[in-house]
Design a protein around this motif. Structure first.
Motif, PDB file in Angstrom:
ATOM      1  N   GLN A  51      -0.849  -0.016  -3.627  1.00  0.00           N
ATOM      2  CA  GLN A  51      -1.824  -1.095  -3.788  1.00  0.00           C
ATOM      3  C   GLN A  51      -2.717  -1.210  -2.546  1.00  0.00           C
ATOM      4  N   TYR A  52      -3.535  -0.206  -2.345  1.00  0.00           N
ATOM      5  CA  TYR A  52      -4.404  -0.142  -1.177  1.00  0.00           C
ATOM      6  C   TYR A  52      -5.527  -1.164  -1.242  1.00  0.00           C
ATOM      7  N   ALA A  89       0.829  -1.203   0.000  1.00  0.00           N
ATOM      8  CA  ALA A  89       0.000   0.000   0.000  1.00  0.00           C
ATOM      9  C   ALA A  89       0.861   1.249   0.000  1.00  0.00           C
ATOM     10  N   LYS A 126      -7.634   3.415  -0.116  1.00  0.00           N
ATOM     11  CA  LYS A 126      -6.531   4.267   0.320  1.00  0.00           C
ATOM     12  C   LYS A 126      -6.942   5.118   1.509  1.00  0.00           C
ATOM     13  N   ALA A 148      -4.395  -4.364   0.126  1.00  0.00           N
ATOM     14  CA  ALA A 148      -4.273  -4.293   1.580  1.00  0.00           C
ATOM     15  C   ALA A 148      -5.625  -4.487   2.257  1.00  0.00           C
ATOM     16  N   ILE A 189      -7.172   2.903   4.711  1.00  0.00           N
ATOM     17  CA  ILE A 189      -5.858   2.513   5.244  1.00  0.00           C
ATOM     18  C   ILE A 189      -5.189   3.707   5.931  1.00  0.00           C
TER      19      ILE A 189
END
Length: 82
Positions: free
Chosen positions: A25-26, A20, A58, A29, A61
């Motif tokens: 690459q959220y 992430a 995103k 995750a 996170i």
């Protein structure tokens, strides 16, 4: 979930956080996090929209990183004491 299974998920979660932050690459995750969704406090549980929407993933996170890590540690402690 057994402690061994949980540790396996946590290893993937650590990689997911790295992906992430380093690769953006959220979505990946949050998909890993979703595996322990039912163990997370209600206010930081994931919903289906966040699983496939890069901007929502995103935001989730970034907003809940410390709470997620704390909840993960708490859950692991409960498993160890079980």
């Amino acid at each position: 979930m057994s402690l061994q299974e949980f540790d396996s998920v946590m290893d993937r979660m650590k990689l997911a956080f790295e992906y992430a932050y380093n690769l953006g690459q959220y979505v990946e995750a949050v998909k890993v996090l979703y595996q322990i969704n039912d163990q997370l406090p209600d206010e930081i549980q994931l919903n289906f929209e966040e699983l496939d929407n890069p901007e929502m993933a995103k935001s989730f996170i970034i907003k809940y990183e410390s709470e997620l890590k704390s909840a993960i540690v708490d859950y692991r402690q409960r498993l160890m004491n079980f």
